[in-house]
Design a protein around this motif. Structure first.
Motif, PDB file in Angstrom:
ATOM      1  N   SER A   1      53.749  32.722  43.432  1.00 50.77           N
ATOM      2  CA  SER A   1      52.808  33.738  43.887  1.00 50.77           C
ATOM      3  C   SER A   1      51.634  33.907  42.937  1.00 50.77           C
ATOM      4  O   SER A   1      51.665  33.464  41.799  1.00 50.77           O
ATOM      5  CB  SER A   1      53.540  35.073  44.065  1.00 50.77           C
TER       6      SER A   1
ATOM      7  N   SER B   1      54.477  31.090  39.069  1.00 47.52           N
ATOM      8  CA  SER B   1      53.429  31.982  39.559  1.00 47.52           C
ATOM      9  C   SER B   1      52.255  32.017  38.598  1.00 47.52           C
ATOM     10  O   SER B   1      52.324  31.482  37.492  1.00 47.52           O
ATOM     11  CB  SER B   1      54.000  33.392  39.758  1.00 47.52           C
TER      12      SER B   1
ATOM     13  N   THR C   1      55.407  30.152  34.613  1.00 40.88           N
ATOM     14  CA  THR C   1      54.392  31.108  35.052  1.00 40.88           C
ATOM     15  C   THR C   1      53.278  31.137  34.019  1.00 40.88           C
ATOM     16  O   THR C   1      53.544  31.113  32.817  1.00 40.88           O
ATOM     17  CB  THR C   1      55.013  32.502  35.237  1.00 40.88           C
TER      18      THR C   1
END
Length: 102
Positions: free
Chosen positions: A40, A66, A92
């Motif tokens: 995301s 993400s 991430t």
């Protein structure tokens, strides 16, 4: 959350995402809060206080693959503010997040 785009939000705390344990105030009656976020984007979110991209309070967050980019706060945690609980982050990236106090 899977493959979510969370951009251009504003709030006092946790402009992108706010995660916290809920309950009626008794320590033995809290529901454990756990959230998994995969693949995301949390970008350009602005909180006046803490946690531009995300504010975590007494919860567990798994953040995988993400991007947390260009989030801002007036206080602490431009990208992520961990008030209580835990954050497990893997693959991430945190880029260009700004906190006035850190």
């Amino acid at each position: 959350f899977d493959q979510c785009t969370i951009i251009n939000n504003t709030a006092a705390n946790g402009a992108g995402i706010a995660v916290q344990t809920l309950g009626d105030g008794r320590s033995d009656d809290h529901i454990a809060g756990a959230v998994t976020i995969n693949g995301s984007l949390l970008e350009n979110n602005i909180a006046t206080n803490n946690g531009g991209g995300m504010h975590i309070n007494s919860a567990t967050v798994f953040l995988r693959q993400s991007l947390v980019r260009s989030n801002q706060v007036g206080e602490n945690g431009g990208g992520v503010f961990l008030d209580a609980g835990s954050l497990q982050s893997a693959e991430t990236h945190y880029i260009g997040n700004i906190g006035a106090k850190g």
